[in-house]
Design a protein around this motif. Structure first.
Motif, PDB file in Angstrom:
ATOM      1  N   ARG A 140      55.025 -34.767 -19.288  1.00 25.21           N
ATOM      2  CA  ARG A 140      55.950 -34.119 -19.780  1.00 25.21           C
ATOM      3  C   ARG A 140      56.001 -32.600 -19.275  1.00 25.21           C
ATOM      4  O   ARG A 140      55.238 -32.020 -18.983  1.00 25.21           O
ATOM      5  CB  ARG A 140      55.703 -33.935 -21.204  1.00 25.21           C
ATOM      6  CG  ARG A 140      56.472 -33.183 -22.167  1.00 25.21           C
ATOM      7  CD  ARG A 140      57.844 -33.814 -22.462  1.00 25.21           C
ATOM      8  NE  ARG A 140      58.850 -33.215 -23.365  1.00 25.21           N
ATOM      9  CZ  ARG A 140      59.958 -33.599 -23.401  1.00 25.21           C
ATOM     10  NH1 ARG A 140      60.481 -34.438 -22.838  1.00 25.21           N
ATOM     11  NH2 ARG A 140      60.654 -32.796 -24.447  1.00 25.21           N
ATOM     12  N   ASP A 141      57.323 -32.511 -18.916  1.00 29.36           N
ATOM     13  CA  ASP A 141      57.579 -31.011 -18.314  1.00 29.36           C
ATOM     14  C   ASP A 141      58.920 -30.534 -19.013  1.00 29.36           C
ATOM     15  O   ASP A 141      59.824 -31.017 -18.858  1.00 29.36           O
ATOM     16  CB  ASP A 141      58.187 -31.175 -16.867  1.00 29.36           C
ATOM     17  CG  ASP A 141      58.023 -29.740 -16.096  1.00 29.36           C
ATOM     18  OD1 ASP A 141      58.824 -29.003 -16.801  1.00 29.36           O
ATOM     19  OD2 ASP A 141      57.437 -29.918 -14.938  1.00 29.36           O
ATOM     20  N   VAL A 142      58.618 -29.376 -19.965  1.00 33.89           N
ATOM     21  CA  VAL A 142      59.785 -29.003 -20.670  1.00 33.89           C
ATOM     22  C   VAL A 142      60.693 -28.176 -20.006  1.00 33.89           C
ATOM     23  O   VAL A 142      61.887 -28.102 -20.255  1.00 33.89           O
ATOM     24  CB  VAL A 142      59.231 -28.204 -22.004  1.00 33.89           C
ATOM     25  CG1 VAL A 142      58.268 -28.671 -22.861  1.00 33.89           C
ATOM     26  CG2 VAL A 142      58.558 -26.821 -21.318  1.00 33.89           C
ATOM     27  N   VAL A 143      60.377 -27.756 -18.845  1.00 33.44           N
ATOM     28  CA  VAL A 143      61.255 -27.130 -18.057  1.00 33.44           C
ATOM     29  C   VAL A 143      62.255 -27.942 -17.362  1.00 33.44           C
ATOM     30  O   VAL A 143      63.582 -27.870 -17.315  1.00 33.44           O
ATOM     31  CB  VAL A 143      60.623 -26.183 -16.905  1.00 33.44           C
ATOM     32  CG1 VAL A 143      61.442 -25.765 -16.015  1.00 33.44           C
ATOM     33  CG2 VAL A 143      59.672 -25.115 -17.610  1.00 33.44           C
ATOM     34  N   LEU A 144      61.853 -29.006 -16.806  1.00 36.40           N
ATOM     35  CA  LEU A 144      62.888 -29.892 -15.992  1.00 36.40           C
ATOM     36  C   LEU A 144      63.567 -30.544 -17.068  1.00 36.40           C
ATOM     37  O   LEU A 144      64.731 -31.217 -16.964  1.00 36.40           O
ATOM     38  CB  LEU A 144      61.829 -30.914 -15.241  1.00 36.40           C
ATOM     39  CG  LEU A 144      61.378 -30.281 -14.219  1.00 36.40           C
ATOM     40  CD1 LEU A 144      60.419 -31.287 -13.243  1.00 36.40           C
ATOM     41  CD2 LEU A 144      62.146 -29.729 -13.309  1.00 36.40           C
ATOM     42  N   ALA A 145      62.876 -30.878 -18.252  1.00 37.62           N
ATOM     43  CA  ALA A 145      63.544 -31.711 -19.464  1.00 37.62           C
ATOM     44  C   ALA A 145      64.833 -30.958 -19.884  1.00 37.62           C
ATOM     45  O   ALA A 145      65.966 -31.549 -20.149  1.00 37.62           O
ATOM     46  CB  ALA A 145      62.716 -32.061 -20.447  1.00 37.62           C
ATOM     47  N   ALA A 146      64.790 -29.733 -20.038  1.00 38.01           N
ATOM     48  CA  ALA A 146      65.809 -28.593 -20.427  1.00 38.01           C
ATOM     49  C   ALA A 146      66.995 -28.811 -19.642  1.00 38.01           C
ATOM     50  O   ALA A 146      68.032 -28.607 -20.030  1.00 38.01           O
ATOM     51  CB  ALA A 146      65.280 -27.240 -20.610  1.00 38.01           C
ATOM     52  N   LEU A 147      66.942 -29.304 -18.516  1.00 40.00           N
ATOM     53  CA  LEU A 147      67.964 -29.429 -17.370  1.00 40.00           C
ATOM     54  C   LEU A 147      68.978 -30.396 -17.432  1.00 40.00           C
ATOM     55  O   LEU A 147      69.917 -30.710 -17.262  1.00 40.00           O
ATOM     56  CB  LEU A 147      67.608 -29.335 -15.849  1.00 40.00           C
ATOM     57  CG  LEU A 147      67.051 -27.837 -15.422  1.00 40.00           C
ATOM     58  CD1 LEU A 147      66.365 -27.667 -14.283  1.00 40.00           C
ATOM     59  CD2 LEU A 147      68.232 -26.658 -15.520  1.00 40.00           C
ATOM     60  N   GLY A 148      68.351 -31.525 -18.316  1.00 40.63           N
ATOM     61  CA  GLY A 148      68.921 -32.799 -18.419  1.00 40.63           C
ATOM     62  C   GLY A 148      70.302 -32.741 -19.057  1.00 40.63           C
ATOM     63  O   GLY A 148      71.267 -33.364 -18.412  1.00 40.63           O
ATOM     64  N   PRO A 149      70.421 -32.330 -20.264  1.00 42.87           N
ATOM     65  CA  PRO A 149      71.957 -32.288 -20.819  1.00 42.87           C
ATOM     66  C   PRO A 149      73.144 -31.661 -19.973  1.00 42.87           C
ATOM     67  O   PRO A 149      73.920 -32.071 -19.790  1.00 42.87           O
ATOM     68  CB  PRO A 149      71.671 -31.437 -22.334  1.00 42.87           C
ATOM     69  CG  PRO A 149      70.411 -31.401 -22.341  1.00 42.87           C
ATOM     70  CD  PRO A 149      69.639 -31.560 -21.042  1.00 42.87           C
ATOM     71  N   ALA A 150      72.751 -30.426 -19.158  1.00 43.79           N
ATOM     72  CA  ALA A 150      73.549 -29.900 -18.146  1.00 43.79           C
ATOM     73  C   ALA A 150      73.759 -31.042 -17.100  1.00 43.79           C
ATOM     74  O   ALA A 150      75.053 -31.190 -16.619  1.00 43.79           O
ATOM     75  CB  ALA A 150      73.194 -28.618 -17.876  1.00 43.79           C
TER      76      ALA A 150
END
Length: 462
Positions: free
Chosen positions: A265-275
């Motif tokens: 799990r990587d919250v930084v990379l996951a945050a880029l998904g929607p964009a």
């Protein structure tokens, strides 16, 4: 875009059916004493009144998305949305009725380029500033969690008719996620319409040419160093996007086949998904023509849904903005000319220039919060320098809502839309107009603020 529902509040008091309220009473459903008590407890922003059924009668309704209704009625439902409007609309039996004779009802304005709620006192009070995190890449940072509902800027901004704003983080290359908030509520949860409405990116600026003869000298060396640094930063950003794409692919594969190794799990990379999936737009801050072109190139290459924030030199890139259908949120309409040979009104007339070129745009105060209340007058200046009044009004109501994907919920007076609206004595973009009643999320908001509180405190001093 799905809006987050406003958190409801329980109210024990009930108003009598078909009660008729004066505009002054509607604007101050909570008495002045309540606002004063709240200020003494540390908040200058009086809470909104109870949800209910409200009807504003005999008022001029500026629909924005359609013809103006010169004498009509608008009904707000208990769900906080517009229930009905028109020239011959029946008033529900349980409605609290407001007489709007001589008044005009407008949809609430939206400032799409501010840090309102994140910034209080920029100079001398660092503890009141929560606009940026350390480091260059923070896509997981959410402005929502830093919103201060009790900021004094909230009250003085909403009383002019600005009912909702996009508040964004700043700093670094990937600043984080902007939030769309209502300017009423006691907690960020109550204020939030969309916790993450856009990702904010500050691409490194292109360096300036050297000033030495023949391009040599120390200036040229500094420029070369700056360009190398810029290239490294852009490479790092592209690599992060590639890593985010691989991260998303790995998690999608695991969701389909649990026999595969579980990805970390990587919250930084996951945050880029929607964009990256195009679910939310990406705000690129850029003023110079070269930086705007660089943002357009980057968005095209990475397949991102771009919004340009700033846009001082957007007219120089207008054709490309129109071709790529990239909107601009203008923050420099009131700025002084940046070049000594520019005409004095170069920035005042930028909205009219973009409109004539077919570029989608919105107008923002461009302020961190303390002067976001000037938004109607910024649009009014654009209307005085070539932009039609109708377009100027849309540029602070419907257009920003459409740019951020919530045009079906906000920005005009239409049945089913969120009842963010203001009742004024005159034109919304004129400084001489007074706000007489305000609704945010369908709830009446008192017109008290830090300014009115201080006026009451000091007006009778010898």
């Amino acid at each position: 875009m799905t809006l987050f529902p406003r958190a409801g509040a329980a109210f024990t008091a009930r108003c009598p059916a078909r009660a008729t309220l004066t505009l002054l009473a509607a604007a101050t459903l909570l008495p002045l004493g309540a606002g004063t008590a709240a200020a003494q407890l540390g908040s200058y922003n009086a809470p909104p009144g109870p949800a209910g059924v409200y009807a504003i009668r005999n008022a001029r309704l500026v629909v924005v998305s359609g013809p103006t209704i010169e004498n009509g009625t608008i009904v707000i439902g208990r769900d906080g949305r517009i229930q009905a409007l028109g020239a011959n609309v029946p008033v529900p039996a349980d409605a609290q009725t407001i007489d709007g004779t001589g008044m005009t009802v407008y949809p609430g304005m939206m400032d799409a380029g501010t840090t309102l709620g994140l910034a209080e006192i920029p100079q001398g009070a660092a503890a009141t500033m929560d606009v940026a995190e350390l480091g260059s890449f923070n896509p997981n940072v959410q402005a929502f969690f830093g919103i201060n509902p009790h900021s004094a800027h909230v009250g003085v901004t909403r009383v002019v008719g600005v009912t909702h704003v996009v508040s964004r983080p700043t700093g670094g290359i990937l600043s984080g996620q902007a939030a769309l908030i209502n300017l009423a509520g006691d907690t960020p949860q109550q204020m939030a319409l969309a916790r993450s409405v856009a990702l904010v990116v500050n691409l490194p600026r292109a360096g300036f040419a050297g000033r030495g003869f023949g391009g040599g000298g120390q200036a040229a060396t500094s420029t070369q160093d700056a360009e190398r640094m810029r290239a490294r930063q852009l490479d790092s950003l592209r690599q992060m996007l590639r890593d985010a794409a691989a991260y998303a692919t790995a998690h999608e594969a695991f969701a389909k086949d649990a026999a595969l190794p579980r990805p970390a799990r990587d919250v930084v990379l996951a945050a880029l998904g929607p964009a990256m999936r195009g679910e939310v737009p990406v705000i690129f801050t850029a003023d110079r023509a070269g930086d705007i072109r660089a943002a357009l190139d980057f968005a095209r290459d990475e397949k991102l849904k771009a919004i340009i924030l700033g846009g001082r030199e957007a007219p120089a890139v207008a054709e490309r903005l129109r071709q790529q259908d990239v909107p601009v949120v203008l923050t420099e309409v009131l700025a002084l000319p940046s070049r000594e040979d520019d005409p004095y009104d170069v920035n005042f007339s930028t909205p009219a220039t973009l409109a004539a070129a077919g570029v989608r745009f919105a107008i923002s105060s461009g302020n961190d919060g303390s002067s976001a209340r000037d938004l109607p007058y910024v649009a009014g200046m654009a209307a005085a320098f070539g932009l039609s009044k109708e377009e100027a009004l849309k540029a602070v109501t419907l257009y920003p809502a459409q740019i951020f994907g919530v045009g079906d919920q906000l920005g005009s007076l239409q049945v089913g839309k969120v009842a963010n609206l203001a009742v004024l004595t005159g034109d919304m973009l004129e400084a001489t107009s007074d706000t007489k009643a305000l609704f945010v999320g369908g709830r009446p908001v008192p017109l008290s603020s830090k300014h009115t509180y201080l006026n009451e405190m000091f007006k009778d001093r010898p």
